[in-house]
Design a protein around this motif. Sequence first.
Motif, mmCIF file in Angstrom:
data_model
loop_
_atom_site.group_PDB
_atom_site.id
_atom_site.type_symbol
_atom_site.label_atom_id
_atom_site.label_comp_id
_atom_site.label_asym_id
_atom_site.label_seq_id
_atom_site.Cartn_x
_atom_site.Cartn_y
_atom_site.Cartn_z
ATOM 1 N N PHE A 1 0.849 -1.189 0.000
ATOM 2 C CA PHE A 1 0.000 0.000 0.000
ATOM 3 C C PHE A 1 0.879 1.230 0.000
ATOM 4 O O PHE A 1 1.692 1.424 0.901
ATOM 5 C CB PHE A 1 -0.904 -0.022 1.236
ATOM 6 C CG PHE A 1 -2.327 0.378 0.943
ATOM 7 C CD1 PHE A 1 -3.068 -0.315 0.015
ATOM 8 C CD2 PHE A 1 -2.929 1.433 1.608
ATOM 9 C CE1 PHE A 1 -4.381 0.038 -0.257
ATOM 10 C CE2 PHE A 1 -4.236 1.793 1.345
ATOM 11 C CZ PHE A 1 -4.971 1.095 0.411
ATOM 12 N N SER A 2 0.723 2.055 -1.033
ATOM 13 C CA SER A 2 1.564 3.240 -1.175
ATOM 14 C C SER A 2 1.157 4.315 -0.168
ATOM 15 O O SER A 2 -0.032 4.635 -0.053
ATOM 16 C CB SER A 2 1.447 3.810 -2.589
ATOM 17 O OG SER A 2 2.021 5.103 -2.647
ATOM 18 N N PRO A 3 2.112 4.909 0.542
ATOM 19 C CA PRO A 3 1.783 5.992 1.482
ATOM 20 C C PRO A 3 1.572 7.329 0.785
ATOM 21 O O PRO A 3 1.279 8.328 1.448
ATOM 22 C CB PRO A 3 3.019 6.027 2.386
ATOM 23 C CG PRO A 3 4.140 5.593 1.508
ATOM 24 C CD PRO A 3 3.554 4.572 0.554
ATOM 25 N N ILE A 4 1.717 7.358 -0.546
ATOM 26 C CA ILE A 4 1.516 8.595 -1.302
ATOM 27 C C ILE A 4 0.122 8.609 -1.925
ATOM 28 O O ILE A 4 -0.650 9.547 -1.743
ATOM 29 C CB ILE A 4 2.595 8.737 -2.393
ATOM 30 C CG1 ILE A 4 3.988 8.779 -1.745
ATOM 31 C CG2 ILE A 4 2.346 9.976 -3.235
ATOM 32 C CD1 ILE A 4 5.119 8.745 -2.745
ATOM 33 N N THR A 5 -0.215 7.557 -2.635
ATOM 34 C CA THR A 5 -1.526 7.478 -3.287
ATOM 35 C C THR A 5 -2.557 6.788 -2.409
ATOM 36 O O THR A 5 -3.752 6.892 -2.666
ATOM 37 C CB THR A 5 -1.418 6.700 -4.603
ATOM 38 O OG1 THR A 5 -1.019 5.337 -4.325
ATOM 39 C CG2 THR A 5 -0.391 7.324 -5.526
ATOM 40 N N TRP A 6 -2.120 6.043 -1.397
ATOM 41 C CA TRP A 6 -2.977 5.211 -0.554
ATOM 42 C C TRP A 6 -3.819 4.272 -1.400
ATOM 43 O O TRP A 6 -4.998 4.060 -1.174
ATOM 44 C CB TRP A 6 -3.826 6.062 0.376
ATOM 45 C CG TRP A 6 -2.994 6.767 1.387
ATOM 46 C CD1 TRP A 6 -2.751 8.094 1.450
ATOM 47 C CD2 TRP A 6 -2.247 6.175 2.466
ATOM 48 N NE1 TRP A 6 -1.908 8.379 2.507
ATOM 49 C CE2 TRP A 6 -1.587 7.220 3.144
ATOM 50 C CE3 TRP A 6 -2.071 4.861 2.930
ATOM 51 C CZ2 TRP A 6 -0.760 7.004 4.252
ATOM 52 C CZ3 TRP A 6 -1.263 4.646 4.030
ATOM 53 C CH2 TRP A 6 -0.616 5.699 4.682
#
Length: 842
Positions: free
Chosen positions: A629-634
Amino acid sequence: MSTQVEIKVYPNKLDKKLFENCTGVVGQTLDIWLKENVPSYDEREQPLFSAAVNSKYLPPSDWPTYIFKQGDNISLTVEAKDPATIAYAIIAIVAVGVAIYTANQIPDNYNSTTPDGSSIYDVNTQGNKPRLMGIIPEGAGRHLIYPDYLTMPRREYINNEQWLYLMLSVGSGEYEILPEEVFIANTPVKSYTGDVFYEIFGPGEDVSGHEGHRNVYTSSEVGSTSGSTGIELKGRVTSAGGSESSKYSYSFSAKEVVVHFEEYEPEVGKWKHKSHLPFALGEIIKVEGASNVENNGYYEIITKDIDGSELKKLDAQYQEDTTWTGFTPEANTYAKVYTEDGGGDGEFNGPFFAVPEGEVTDQLWLDFSLPQGLGELDDQGNFLTRSVNLVVEYRAEGALEWIQAPAISFSGKTNDQLGKTTPISLSEKIRPEVRVKRSTAANDDTRIYDDVYWTALKAELESATIYQGMTTLAVRIRGTNNLAGSAENKFNLIATRVLPAFENGAWSAPRPTTDIAPFFAHVIKSAGHADSKIGLDALEALHPIWQARGDEFNAVFDSESTMFEVIKRVLAVGFAEPTIDYGQITPVRDQKRTIYNHMYQPDNYIGMLKRSIKLIDDDEPDGIEVEYFSPITWKSETILCTLPGDLGINPEKVRAFGITSRDKAYQFGMRKRRTRRYRRTRFDFKTEMDALNSRYLDFCALADDIPGYEQSGTVVGYDGRSMYVDHIGLEWQSGQSHILAIRKPDGTLSGPYNASPGSANNEVIIDDDLDFTPVFDGSIEPPLYMFGINERWCNAVLIRDIKPSSTEQVSVTAELDDDRVYLDDDRLAPATTSTTIPDIYF
């Protein structure tokens, strides 16, 4: 006569076919037997096993007093203390002690499909939603959260502006939420200055100070929660074009009513004629406004004719009034005859129940909308003030009489849309029926703007003022074009879990944390266990390793799971697994090690050592595709992890639950890829009780029986650093460094030592002093040894499974370790192997 009693020990409560036979002595107590035969036994408030005598439960308080009798059958059964333990615990109660082991695989993915009802991990369903009868989401570390509805969204008109109230659950526990990390859809709330207001409440705090805490039910008969045009409140048309146009008047006589239709004719003046009562046979009508008030009431039409429609009178509950003898004669131009729930011109709309069946309330809200504004244009095009009055009545379910609420009035001179929410407080809690009508006459003049719609009927149900154990969020949003409809179900935030910090082997004050150790302990303690059930020593050793590496666990649990499955996921991001060891849940990390725990060789095997090697298949995956899970795009993204020679055409797909770092996802995937490639050799062997010394993932030295590898046997004596072995003529290889390892009485390995030949043909000289004192008097077994060249004096293995099968045998499974498994544990991800997963992926 025999003095022995039979004692059966059941290591697995779910499998009564598996047991161990032991014997006790008549006259003993169970407490004495345990202390004499189980050295590791200690008295506990909740013992690890239960006891029964002749199939009857024996409480622990009776263990010191009940005396074994001739013919008694004693059974001891391991009792798991939580749902996870009952599935995984294996216990052996034997003369030398108690051991609990488990072997678990790190999960390849956190779910075979997206969890039902997930509001986080399915991009197509991200949004605020109610979770009726569902679990409260549990956040760990730092993660995006779409809070769940605690009450349904409520709208209210304040000063002709519509406001939205939300009461939301962030999740179980306490969280840190920064102002810049609160959003509506993708836009920070701080961008809506003056339009969005929110307040965060910690677990157990009083929320009643915020209007959004009210649990309000909105009647579906009037309008939906998202708002609608609603019910138009029509007024009786009394005039048009400056004079009377048409109207009805009625004559009442005997049991008949005659309707007269009056129409204005400018040339002739008024004229009237009779007409049919404009309702169907059998229809129930209401007469209202008659000069003789005794004529008012409910009636049923039984015949219809232009010369008069015959009626029968009914009571308010629509039963026939047999005492009625007829109308008091009159002709009345002001009387009304209508069906009560017809909603026609000037009639009541309703009644509608304000709450569902079985609920009561003492607070109502009615929403009204004037979509064209309110006013009147004069001949010069100026707006003049105009007013509209409404009548609201209510009664309790089953009551006969209606209660009139305070009059509602609108006044204005604008063509801007108007709205108003009118509160009505009731004197007691009832299930109210509510009806509304317009008392101001309508007008068909196109210069008059006074259309009124009843858009919502709302009632407050029982409202919680405190939410124990969870963080909540009360929100108030002004309805504007900027917010549109996205505010109702797209409120989200990034929250960091607040938990007691783990420092120097102890818990300190709570603080925001993304560490693995605090959440691991929290999961166990939230299931009802104390610190005594957690392997704190192992946790203290691993915590600084995880912190130094930057290993974090960031996730939201919003679907059902067991405690043991949860802690497996938590530890997996740190290359660790949970085990149950002597009643404690202990983390064990798979990491590169150089110090051996125990040694096993043919002298303590039972039977032969079995070796199996898994060969590479043609259809074997040629890489690992990790979803994280990307912390930028969520949103979910993937990274491909391959070794030299891998094409990545047929990768194994793995979800790294709890990982929100691309580098960590790469390390996670490469560890799995290297494990698949390089750990392909398995050993199976049996010992007597020796293997009970080892634990899951212990790093051990294992002797092989292949010629040319190590030699093993028994140490028969020593003198300082000179070791004398039972093997005459050890094989010393020219130009090679040699190793001697010695087994201590507790099974652990002493050494390994650099070895050189002595003067005697069975003498080996080691390069350091022994770290124990060997015993050769026959009271215990003499030390065992392993000897060989530096590169292959043993097989370095990880213990994967230990299964006690009786008091005489233990089966062991071990896996050949390989240093290449750990080579990418600290490597950063390459730049070009990441992909964002499209929405249709789910």
